[in-house]
Design a protein around this motif. Structure first.
Motif, PDB file in Angstrom:
ATOM      1  N   LEU A 106      10.300  -4.477  -2.411  1.00 52.52           N
ATOM      2  CA  LEU A 106       9.413  -3.896  -1.401  1.00 52.52           C
ATOM      3  C   LEU A 106       8.047  -4.562  -1.511  1.00 52.52           C
ATOM      4  N   PRO A 107       7.453  -4.985  -0.390  1.00 53.17           N
ATOM      5  CA  PRO A 107       6.114  -5.575  -0.464  1.00 53.17           C
ATOM      6  C   PRO A 107       5.073  -4.544  -0.887  1.00 53.17           C
ATOM      7  N   GLU A 108       3.978  -5.047  -1.408  1.00 57.26           N
ATOM      8  CA  GLU A 108       2.929  -4.189  -1.948  1.00 57.26           C
ATOM      9  C   GLU A 108       2.416  -3.164  -0.937  1.00 57.26           C
ATOM     10  N   GLU A 109       2.244  -3.573   0.329  1.00 59.82           N
ATOM     11  CA  GLU A 109       1.717  -2.633   1.327  1.00 59.82           C
ATOM     12  C   GLU A 109       2.706  -1.494   1.603  1.00 59.82           C
ATOM     13  N   VAL A 110       3.994  -1.764   1.511  1.00 62.46           N
ATOM     14  CA  VAL A 110       4.998  -0.717   1.710  1.00 62.46           C
ATOM     15  C   VAL A 110       4.999   0.229   0.509  1.00 62.46           C
ATOM     16  N   VAL A 111       4.895  -0.332  -0.692  1.00 62.94           N
ATOM     17  CA  VAL A 111       4.833   0.500  -1.902  1.00 62.94           C
ATOM     18  C   VAL A 111       3.599   1.396  -1.866  1.00 62.94           C
ATOM     19  N   THR A 112       2.464   0.849  -1.435  1.00 69.66           N
ATOM     20  CA  THR A 112       1.228   1.632  -1.336  1.00 69.66           C
ATOM     21  C   THR A 112       1.380   2.749  -0.309  1.00 69.66           C
ATOM     22  N   ASP A 113       1.947   2.432   0.847  1.00 70.49           N
ATOM     23  CA  ASP A 113       2.159   3.431   1.886  1.00 70.49           C
ATOM     24  C   ASP A 113       3.098   4.532   1.385  1.00 70.49           C
ATOM     25  N   LEU A 114       4.176   4.128   0.715  1.00 71.99           N
ATOM     26  CA  LEU A 114       5.140   5.090   0.184  1.00 71.99           C
ATOM     27  C   LEU A 114       4.498   5.971  -0.877  1.00 71.99           C
ATOM     28  N   ASP A 115       3.701   5.379  -1.763  1.00 73.53           N
ATOM     29  CA  ASP A 115       3.041   6.141  -2.817  1.00 73.53           C
ATOM     30  C   ASP A 115       2.076   7.172  -2.228  1.00 73.53           C
TER      31      ASP A 115
END
Length: 196
Positions: A9-18
């Motif tokens: 998962l790209p960083e922006e998706v991980v950040t959004d998910l978190d």
């Protein structure tokens, strides 16, 4: 070695998910029923190889390269949620995956499992269902209907899936007894595909 083939998962998706998961994790934190997946461990597993002989790795990499070079990429996003085996007695909470080219991930998973089998690696697991594991039950299974309702509104940004990773997993070697992951190889998808 214990290993898996996965889409990262790209960083922006991980950040959004978190950000999305934060209040939902907090709402159930006091019960300590769930162990949430660490951000750096979030991935979409295509094949699990419980005991990959290191001498087979080079052939797996070469054959995986040939297979994935002929495949097309797909756009993905995490959307909705579910549980295994069922909401009444859940062991795993997961995020669903939507793909722009329907069936692409299943094609990758089927093909890579066949490649792994061909090089003599044992592939574990059941029928492929694209998902990202969000949490695992602590101890016995737990009812999860209330959490799944809260998680069902999940919609992350879309990203292009154009790489597959071969990852070694070293149990208990990460922080707080979690696994330590080591990316052993990154394949690019579609480098040999004919233009549409």
């Amino acid at each position: 070695m214990r290993a898996f083939l996965a889409v990262d998962l790209p960083e922006e998706v991980v950040t959004d998910l978190d950000t999305f998961l934060g209040p939902r994790r907090e709402s159930v934190a006091s019960r300590r029923e769930w162990r949430w997946t660490r951000a750096e461990h979030l991935h979409l597993t295509l094949a699990f190889l419980p005991d990959l002989d290191e001498w087979r790795e080079e052939e797996l990499i070469a054959q995986g390269e040939a297979f994935l070079a002929r495949r097309g990429t797909t756009d993905l996003r995490l959307a909705g949620a579910g549980s295994f085996p069922d909401p009444g007695a859940a062991r795993v909470l997961w995020a669903g995956v939507e793909e722009s080219a329907r069936g692409t991930l299943a094609d990758w998973a089927t093909g890579l499992r066949a490649v792994a089998n061909h090089v003599g690696a044992r592939v574990a697991g059941t029928r492929f269902r694209p998902h990202v594991t969000l949490a695992r039950a602590v101890g016995r299974p737990h009812p999860a209907g209330h959490l799944l309702q809260a998680l069902d509104t999940l919609r992350t940004p879309v990203w292009r899936a154009d790489e597959v990773l071969l990852v070694a997993s070293w149990l208990g070697q990460g922080p707080h007894g979690t696994p330590r992951y080591e990316v052993r190889h990154t394949w690019s998808v579609g480098e040999g595909a004919e233009p549409a």
